[in-house]
Design a protein around this motif. Structure first.
Motif, PDB file in Angstrom:
ATOM      1  N   ALA A 168       8.435   0.076  14.242  1.00 45.77           N
ATOM      2  CA  ALA A 168       7.396  -0.335  15.203  1.00 45.77           C
ATOM      3  C   ALA A 168       6.061  -0.536  14.499  1.00 45.77           C
ATOM      4  CB  ALA A 168       7.256   0.717  16.299  1.00 45.77           C
ATOM      5  N   GLU A 169       5.701   0.371  13.600  1.00 38.90           N
ATOM      6  CA  GLU A 169       4.438   0.248  12.868  1.00 38.90           C
ATOM      7  C   GLU A 169       4.443  -0.975  11.958  1.00 38.90           C
ATOM      8  OE1 GLU A 169       6.124   2.967  13.301  1.00 38.90           O
ATOM      9  OE2 GLU A 169       4.804   4.637  13.842  1.00 38.90           O
ATOM     10  N   LEU A 170       5.598  -1.289  11.361  1.00 34.63           N
ATOM     11  CA  LEU A 170       5.694  -2.473  10.503  1.00 34.63           C
ATOM     12  C   LEU A 170       5.541  -3.752  11.333  1.00 34.63           C
ATOM     13  CD1 LEU A 170       8.641  -1.396   8.149  1.00 34.63           C
ATOM     14  CD2 LEU A 170       6.210  -1.504   7.567  1.00 34.63           C
ATOM     15  N   ARG A 171       6.159  -3.785  12.513  1.00 32.47           N
ATOM     16  CA  ARG A 171       6.039  -4.970  13.371  1.00 32.47           C
ATOM     17  C   ARG A 171       4.586  -5.195  13.791  1.00 32.47           C
ATOM     18  NH1 ARG A 171      10.810  -3.014  15.765  1.00 32.47           N
ATOM     19  NH2 ARG A 171       9.588  -2.098  17.466  1.00 32.47           N
ATOM     20  N   LYS A 172       3.892  -4.105  14.094  1.00 28.32           N
ATOM     21  CA  LYS A 172       2.494  -4.206  14.532  1.00 28.32           C
ATOM     22  C   LYS A 172       1.524  -4.349  13.363  1.00 28.32           C
ATOM     23  CE  LYS A 172       3.453  -1.178  18.487  1.00 28.32           C
ATOM     24  NZ  LYS A 172       3.190   0.177  19.061  1.00 28.32           N
ATOM     25  N   LYS A 173       2.052  -4.269  12.132  1.00 31.50           N
ATOM     26  CA  LYS A 173       1.235  -4.317  10.917  1.00 31.50           C
ATOM     27  C   LYS A 173       0.242  -3.160  10.828  1.00 31.50           C
ATOM     28  CE  LYS A 173       1.677  -9.225   9.834  1.00 31.50           C
ATOM     29  NZ  LYS A 173       2.731  -9.538  10.818  1.00 31.50           N
ATOM     30  N   GLU A 174       0.568  -2.044  11.510  1.00 29.75           N
ATOM     31  CA  GLU A 174      -0.208  -0.819  11.318  1.00 29.75           C
ATOM     32  C   GLU A 174       0.112  -0.219   9.948  1.00 29.75           C
ATOM     33  OE1 GLU A 174      -0.154   0.389  16.070  1.00 29.75           O
ATOM     34  OE2 GLU A 174       0.995   1.561  14.608  1.00 29.75           O
ATOM     35  N   LEU A 175       1.338  -0.446   9.489  1.00 33.01           N
ATOM     36  CA  LEU A 175       1.770  -0.046   8.159  1.00 33.01           C
ATOM     37  C   LEU A 175       2.380  -1.249   7.460  1.00 33.01           C
ATOM     38  CD1 LEU A 175       3.565   3.381   8.808  1.00 33.01           C
ATOM     39  CD2 LEU A 175       1.333   3.046   7.713  1.00 33.01           C
ATOM     40  N   VAL A 176       2.294  -1.246   6.138  1.00 32.83           N
ATOM     41  CA  VAL A 176       2.977  -2.260   5.331  1.00 32.83           C
ATOM     42  C   VAL A 176       3.690  -1.547   4.190  1.00 32.83           C
ATOM     43  CG1 VAL A 176       1.433  -4.184   5.853  1.00 32.83           C
ATOM     44  CG2 VAL A 176       0.879  -2.632   3.952  1.00 32.83           C
ATOM     45  N   ILE A 177       4.757  -2.164   3.705  1.00 30.20           N
ATOM     46  CA  ILE A 177       5.458  -1.647   2.542  1.00 30.20           C
ATOM     47  C   ILE A 177       4.682  -2.078   1.301  1.00 30.20           C
ATOM     48  CG2 ILE A 177       7.612  -1.746   1.219  1.00 30.20           C
ATOM     49  CD1 ILE A 177       9.047  -2.245   3.906  1.00 30.20           C
ATOM     50  N   ALA A 178       4.310  -1.104   0.473  1.00 29.12           N
ATOM     51  CA  ALA A 178       3.444  -1.392  -0.673  1.00 29.12           C
ATOM     52  C   ALA A 178       4.214  -1.913  -1.880  1.00 29.12           C
ATOM     53  CB  ALA A 178       2.666  -0.137  -1.070  1.00 29.12           C
ATOM     54  N   SER A 179       5.507  -1.608  -1.933  1.00 26.58           N
ATOM     55  CA  SER A 179       6.315  -2.002  -3.087  1.00 26.58           C
ATOM     56  C   SER A 179       7.777  -2.057  -2.672  1.00 26.58           C
ATOM     57  CB  SER A 179       6.137  -0.987  -4.228  1.00 26.58           C
ATOM     58  OG  SER A 179       7.107  -1.174  -5.238  1.00 26.58           O
ATOM     59  N   ASN A 180       8.554  -2.918  -3.361  1.00 25.46           N
ATOM     60  CA  ASN A 180       9.988  -2.971  -3.071  1.00 25.46           C
ATOM     61  C   ASN A 180      10.766  -1.890  -3.811  1.00 25.46           C
ATOM     62  OD1 ASN A 180      10.095  -3.874  -5.715  1.00 25.46           O
ATOM     63  ND2 ASN A 180      10.584  -5.999  -5.189  1.00 25.46           N
ATOM     64  N   LYS A 181      10.056  -0.988  -4.493  1.00 21.49           N
ATOM     65  CA  LYS A 181      10.706   0.131  -5.182  1.00 21.49           C
ATOM     66  C   LYS A 181      11.059   1.207  -4.151  1.00 21.49           C
ATOM     67  CE  LYS A 181       8.467  -0.306  -9.720  1.00 21.49           C
ATOM     68  NZ  LYS A 181       7.788  -1.609  -9.536  1.00 21.49           N
ATOM     69  N   LYS A 182      12.347   1.401  -3.920  1.00 21.42           N
ATOM     70  CA  LYS A 182      12.811   2.368  -2.929  1.00 21.42           C
ATOM     71  C   LYS A 182      13.329   3.620  -3.625  1.00 21.42           C
ATOM     72  CE  LYS A 182      14.143  -1.344   0.253  1.00 21.42           C
ATOM     73  NZ  LYS A 182      15.238  -1.938   1.064  1.00 21.42           N
ATOM     74  N   LEU A 183      13.508   4.679  -2.833  1.00 27.45           N
ATOM     75  CA  LEU A 183      14.124   5.904  -3.344  1.00 27.45           C
ATOM     76  C   LEU A 183      15.358   6.192  -2.509  1.00 27.45           C
ATOM     77  CD1 LEU A 183      14.039   8.378  -5.244  1.00 27.45           C
ATOM     78  CD2 LEU A 183      12.733   9.566  -3.461  1.00 27.45           C
ATOM     79  N   HIS A 184      16.504   6.117  -3.155  1.00 28.48           N
ATOM     80  CA  HIS A 184      17.752   6.478  -2.490  1.00 28.48           C
ATOM     81  C   HIS A 184      17.912   7.984  -2.665  1.00 28.48           C
ATOM     82  CE1 HIS A 184      18.841   2.227  -2.058  1.00 28.48           C
ATOM     83  NE2 HIS A 184      18.295   2.086  -3.245  1.00 28.48           N
TER      84      HIS A 184
END
Length: 213
Positions: A168-184
């Protein structure tokens, strides 16, 4: 027809509750009661009929008297307010509607938000991507992913949060992903219940969750 379910808090509010109406439609005979729980417990204490638990394989193996149904792995992403990136890197460009792909040098400049119950999570992330952060344990500390997401959305720092909990926050652009580096991470999500309990309500619930996933 009731099912008393222990749930990890943010998963309950961000993933389970918005979908629970589908369970009601599919199985109107089941009434679900939700209570939050973040630690293993003994089912013979009659606290819960079942639980959704996020933990390690070792925790599951050493949890006595349970049967566990694997749901999914946890995959966390670094997120922050878009204003935080704009303030630090005004020329940074988005790669899609809710993502940046900051350089390693840029990532190391952003303030961090820490999770109290997982104090080494940033260190794990940096090590997984061969980055050397001078102070990987610094920053505000909050207990829950939901608290981290609020702090991050107000520009207080960058947090590691499972993407499925912040859609929900990503859709509203309240948050953005800063990097495509993920942690599994080593943590996984399970439905657990007493190994002595073969309740039809529990089986229907497990089947429904797996269907939703």
């Amino acid at each position: 027809g009731t099912l008393k379910l222990g749930v990890v808090p943010t998963f309950a509010t961000r993933w389970l509750l918005p979908k629970l109406h589908k369970l009601n439609a599919q199985h109107p005979e089941i009434t679900v009661h939700l209570e939050t729980s973040t630690k293993p417990f003994l089912f013979n204490e009659n606290v819960f009929d079942a639980a959704i638990f996020a933990g390690t394989q070792q925790q599951i193996e050493h949890w006595p008297g349970i049967q566990a149904h694997y749901l999914m792995d946890e995959e966390v992403v670094p997120v922050c307010s878009p204003k935080l990136i704009e303030n630090h890197f005004p020329h940074a460009e988005m790669t899609d509607d809710h993502s940046f792909n900051l350089s390693d040098e840029e990532l190391l400049q952003l303030p961090l938000l820490q999770q109290t119950t997982r104090p080494s999570i940033w260190q794990e992330w940096f090590q997984a991507h061969q980055l050397q952060h001078p102070k990987p344990f610094d920053g505000q500390r909050h207990e829950l992913f939901s608290m981290l997401s609020v702090a991050a959305s107000h520009g207080m720092g960058m947090a590691l949060i499972p993407q499925m909990l912040i859609e929900a926050e990503l859709r509203k652009k309240e948050l953005v992903i800063a990097s495509n580096k993920k942690l599994h991470g080593s943590r996984k999500y399970y439905v657990v219940h007493s190994s002595q309990d073969s309740s039809p309500q529990i089986k229907k619930f497990v089947d429904w969750v797996l269907q939703e996933l």
